[in-house]
Scaffold this motif. Structure first.
Motif, PDB file in Angstrom:
ATOM      1  N   ARG A 150      -4.860 -17.482 -31.085  1.00 48.20           N
ATOM      2  CA  ARG A 150      -6.042 -17.997 -31.789  1.00 48.20           C
ATOM      3  C   ARG A 150      -5.860 -19.472 -32.095  1.00 48.20           C
ATOM      4  N   GLY A 151      -6.973 -20.212 -32.048  1.00 48.44           N
ATOM      5  CA  GLY A 151      -6.898 -21.620 -32.388  1.00 48.44           C
ATOM      6  C   GLY A 151      -8.282 -22.238 -32.444  1.00 48.44           C
ATOM      7  N   ALA A 152      -8.304 -23.559 -32.574  1.00 49.50           N
ATOM      8  CA  ALA A 152      -9.546 -24.331 -32.548  1.00 49.50           C
ATOM      9  C   ALA A 152      -9.289 -25.583 -31.733  1.00 49.50           C
ATOM     10  N   LEU A 153     -10.186 -25.894 -30.803  1.00 44.80           N
ATOM     11  CA  LEU A 153      -9.988 -27.057 -29.955  1.00 44.80           C
ATOM     12  C   LEU A 153      -9.971 -28.325 -30.806  1.00 44.80           C
ATOM     13  N   ALA A 154      -9.016 -29.187 -30.518  1.00 41.44           N
ATOM     14  CA  ALA A 154      -8.891 -30.416 -31.294  1.00 41.44           C
ATOM     15  C   ALA A 154     -10.120 -31.302 -31.143  1.00 41.44           C
ATOM     16  N   ASP A 155     -10.754 -31.266 -29.980  1.00 36.95           N
ATOM     17  CA  ASP A 155     -11.865 -32.177 -29.711  1.00 36.95           C
ATOM     18  C   ASP A 155     -13.104 -31.855 -30.531  1.00 36.95           C
ATOM     19  N   THR A 206       8.307  -7.932 -20.131  1.00 32.38           N
ATOM     20  CA  THR A 206       7.959  -8.603 -21.382  1.00 32.38           C
ATOM     21  C   THR A 206       6.646  -9.339 -21.171  1.00 32.38           C
ATOM     22  N   LEU A 207       5.690  -9.063 -22.032  1.00 31.15           N
ATOM     23  CA  LEU A 207       4.393  -9.741 -21.955  1.00 31.15           C
ATOM     24  C   LEU A 207       4.346 -10.842 -22.993  1.00 31.15           C
ATOM     25  N   ARG A 208       3.965 -12.029 -22.553  1.00 31.28           N
ATOM     26  CA  ARG A 208       3.790 -13.155 -23.458  1.00 31.28           C
ATOM     27  C   ARG A 208       2.580 -13.965 -23.002  1.00 31.28           C
ATOM     28  N   ALA A 209       2.143 -14.871 -23.833  1.00 33.68           N
ATOM     29  CA  ALA A 209       0.957 -15.675 -23.536  1.00 33.68           C
ATOM     30  C   ALA A 209       1.251 -17.138 -23.804  1.00 33.68           C
ATOM     31  N   SER A 210       0.556 -17.994 -23.072  1.00 35.12           N
ATOM     32  CA  SER A 210       0.662 -19.427 -23.312  1.00 35.12           C
ATOM     33  C   SER A 210      -0.708 -20.058 -23.139  1.00 35.12           C
ATOM     34  N   SER A 211      -0.841 -21.261 -23.669  1.00 33.51           N
ATOM     35  CA  SER A 211      -2.089 -21.998 -23.556  1.00 33.51           C
ATOM     36  C   SER A 211      -1.779 -23.477 -23.667  1.00 33.51           C
ATOM     37  N   PRO A 212      -2.486 -24.318 -22.906  1.00 31.13           N
ATOM     38  CA  PRO A 212      -2.246 -25.759 -23.026  1.00 31.13           C
ATOM     39  C   PRO A 212      -2.832 -26.360 -24.291  1.00 31.13           C
ATOM     40  N   HIS A 213      -3.574 -25.568 -25.045  1.00 34.54           N
ATOM     41  CA  HIS A 213      -4.187 -26.078 -26.273  1.00 34.54           C
ATOM     42  C   HIS A 213      -3.166 -25.996 -27.406  1.00 34.54           C
ATOM     43  N   ASP A 214      -2.730 -27.148 -27.880  1.00 33.11           N
ATOM     44  CA  ASP A 214      -1.659 -27.193 -28.870  1.00 33.11           C
ATOM     45  C   ASP A 214      -2.076 -26.593 -30.214  1.00 33.11           C
TER      46      ASP A 214
END
Length: 755
Positions: free
Chosen positions: A194-199, A172-180
């Protein structure tokens, strides 16, 4: 090139010390090799917090309010008192960082794998010949294999999971990121994160496509499940909306580019991607081959390093040759055209708050990353450095104007991808305007290697000229030297050591190097006669920063403040020895440099030891240069052969590669010196493909500590001068003076001495 593989008999459990790096310049990944759970941590080099749009506010390091008299007041006090504490200067000229940011981990891919029975016959390796990481083991009677590579032509990371029994591949392939601030979706075997850095609002996106042969592929909400397959491949692409353009540093949303890149790579198929990767990588890596008379024992690399005794055995030499090849691999993997240059950690980082922000320190570290680029025949890897230097000019001009009221451009101690060219307030590491001059040195040196006048005119010279303009406007007349005093840098600071003063040796040597280079370049280009005359006039008045002190040392400051028992890791005042060309071996200054190095000792951090390899090589002491290589390998090298400060910094890897090359070939003094610092431990061996200034490629073999055969491949027509203690056949037109031969070479011709 035997034995060019790092390998281990167990999975990695620690990112920094054990995982294995792959990269293509823009993308990097770390392979752990677990049998029940595989972790593939990955990076995309432009993912940074800070800069324009940062919630903290961003000021490029420029003073937030005018300080019209601050610099003059510091200079006046230095003229009166001779020195100032770093904290006092920081109070006058520094300010807290705002929005500087930090390099970010992108995230992790995870492969959840069945673990029905214990794994046996485990091997995790990184082939430096192929730039491919592999994991193999047997479980339940099935031999499982995984291989990974980072393809530069396709700008993707690729993995293949296979087994020697049909239908045995399941994961099973999955992904994670510390960027909430991210979201994960899956459709048609493609996972998108996909996301946008909060900073700072930087948009980031990664896509991973899974392709199976046999079996089934099932899309989950945030994962992809593969069952009963004969093999499976994943292909990853990632990007951000960063653009290297001042002042906004923002471009297009990355979605379309990432999608197009991944679609193209998937359409090529695994075998085509692997072949494109192999061809691209081999064209660079295979140019150089080093044989130190090594014999590689069949032991894991961590045990090979642990058993290293300092170069006294064939196994020790195997580690040294492997370390040299690994450094070349790391430079290819972390710096390719179209990407940012290699930072303090190359391209690899698993943190949202890495040490020193994972940034670009330009008081040595960025420059050290590129010391080996030309001499070890990897000049293409320096293109990101060139682009980065040019991109610093627009923000650097503003800083020069506002902080120094000067023309030209400047950058201080450290910078980021957002044009940070000003100051901060860490007292011992905030003020270093000489950094811009040092940054330009590699550009001119690159011209000296290639002889490419077009490169000098279009790329190197404008950057060099801008750096020189600043110093023509800001050098200070030293009242200690009478009515027509010498010109000095004021205030100046020897990096991270001592007090502020006027005319610190390193500052003077760097400006001497810049003025010498830019005057030569203007002459070559037949350009800027008036400007060149100003530079030469200033150079004549410039304090050269070379003084021999009371105990025979090369002074670190203009005043004789050096302490004989000081073992500080920085030996910055030997810049003129290396990477500069102001100090030569067997001169009074060269002898004073030896005294300084002996007093400073063989300790230090990883990068410091790497610099000392180069120092001792330039002093023609191969035994001591080799001793420093041994110190680096024994005490400042991790299980995965990364250099450690601590923590991990990649500059020590690159500095050591440059040092090994300096032991074998030097050309900084307009003569190609063959085996200038060959250590007794390398009694018999050969090297092929090293580069010398003047567009010459050098092959040399030696036996019993003496050159046996030297071949020089001329890239352009002109005089070649070679210092080599080798006997044997020569050719018509060659003349000899002592142990130096000279002749008019023709482009494309090869010339062999001895043999």
């Amino acid at each position: 090139m035997t034995g060019l593989t790092l390998w281990y008999d167990r999975p990695a459990v620690d990112w920094e010390t054990e995982a294995l790096p792959i990269g293509n310049g823009a993308l990097g990944a770390m392979i752990f090799g677990g049998t029940a759970l595989e972790q593939i941590q990955f990076n995309e080099k432009t993912l940074w917090t800070g800069g324009p749009g940062s919630r903290q506010g961003y000021d490029f390091g420029n003073w937030t309010a005018p300080r019209p008299d601050a610099l003059a007041e510091v200079r006046e006090r230095l003229d009166r008192e001779g020195r100032m504490a770093p904290e006092e200067v920081a109070d006058a000229l520094g300010q807290p960082k705002s929005g500087f940011g930090a390099y970010q981990t992108f995230g992790d891919l995870w492969l959840d794998l069945p673990e029905d029975s214990p794994a046996t016959g485990y091997r995790r390796e990184l082939s430096l010949r192929e730039a491919v990481a592999t994991v193999t083991y047997t479980a339940g009677g099935v031999r499982h294999s995984r291989e990974y590579f980072a393809c530069h032509p396709g700008n993707v990371i690729v993995g293949r999971i296979s087994a020697d029994r049909p239908g045995a591949v399941e994961f099973t392939l999955r992904a994670s990121s510390p960027h909430d601030d991210k979201r994960v979706s899956v459709a048609d075997g493609r996972l998108t994160m996909r996301g946008a850095l909060a900073d700072n609002g930087m948009v980031f996106e990664a896509q991973v496509q899974v392709i199976v042969e046999g079996g089934t592929r099932t899309d989950g909400a945030d994962r992809i499940i593969v069952a009963g397959a004969d093999s499976a491949v994943f292909v990853l692409s990632a990007g951000t909306d960063y653009a290297p353009v001042y002042p906004a540093y923002r471009g297009d949303d990355p979605h379309d580019a990432v999608t197009a890149t991944l679609d193209k790579a998937v359409a090529q198929g695994y075998e085509a991607l692997r072949q494109a990767h192999r061809d691209d990588y081999a064209e660079l890596f295979d140019r150089v081959e080093l044989d130190l008379g090594q014999e590689t024992p069949e032991v894991p690399t961590d045990r090979l390093r642990a058993a290293y005794t300092g170069g006294g055995s064939a196994a020790d030499r195997a580690l040294e040759a492997l370390f040299f090849a690994y450094g070349r691999y790391l430079l290819i993997a972390s710096s390719r055209a179209g990407s940012l240059p290699a930072n303090l950690q190359g391209v690899w980082n698993d943190s949202t708050s890495p040490a020193w922000a994972g940034d670009y320190h330009v008081n040595i570290n960025l420059q050290m990353n590129y010391w080996p680029a030309d001499v070890v025949n990897l000049t293409e890897t320096a293109r990101p450095y060139d682009d980065f230097a040019r991109a610093l000019m627009p923000p650097g001009r503003r800083t020069a104007r506002e902080m120094f009221e000067a023309d030209g451009w400047v950058v201080h101690n450290e910078t980021n991808p957002f044009g940070f060219t000003g100051v901060h307030d860490w007292a011992t590491a905030f003020w270093f305007p000489e950094a811009a001059a040092w940054v330009t040195q590699h550009l001119y040196d690159r011209y000296r290697f290639s002889g490419d006048v077009g490169y000098l005119r279009e790329i190197a010279y404008p950057v060099m000229k801008g750096a020189a303009e600043l110093w023509l406007d800001t050098l200070h007349t030293d009242p200690r030297d009478g009515a027509r005093g010498t010109l000095v840098v004021s205030p100046s600071y020897s990096p991270e050591h001592g007090d502020f003063s006027a005319g610190a040796s390193m500052a003077q040597q760097i400006v001497w190097d810049l003025f010498t280079n830019v005057a030569e370049a203007a002459d070559i280009l037949d350009a800027d006669a008036e400007f060149r005359a100003r530079v030469l006039e200033a150079l004549e008045r410039l304090d050269p920063g070379l003084r021999i002190g009371s105990w025979g040392q090369l002074q670190e400051w203009k005043a004789d403040w050096d302490e004989q028992d000081n073992q500080h890791r920085h030996v910055s005042h030997l810049f003129g020895l290396h990477p500069g060309r102001q100090i030569v071996a067997d001169s009074p200054e060269g002898e004073a440099a030896k005294v300084t190095l002996a007093a400073r000792g063989d300790g230090g951090t990883g990068w410091s030891k790497a610099w000392k390899i180069n120092f001792w090589a330039r002093l023609l002491d191969g035994d001591h240069a080799h001793r420093m290589l041994g110190e680096l390998l024994k005490h400042s090298t991790l299980h995965n052969l990364w250099d450690t400060h601590p923590p991990f910094q990649i500059d020590g890897n690159f500095g050591a590669v440059a040092g090994i090359a300096e032991m074998l070939v030097q050309s900084h003094q307009e003569v190609i010196h063959v085996l200038p610092a060959l250590p007794p431990a390398w009694r018999t061996g050969s090297v092929r493909g090293l580069r010398a200034r003047g567009d010459v490629t050098v092959d040399v073999s030696w036996r019993d500590g003496a050159a046996e055969k030297v071949t020089l491949h001329a890239g352009r027509t002109g005089e070649i001068r070679v210092r080599a203690a080798v006997e044997g056949r020569m050719w018509d037109g060659a003349s000899r003076s002592g142990d130096t031969w000279s002749w008019e070479a023709r482009a494309g011709e090869s010339y062999t001495m001895g043999g």
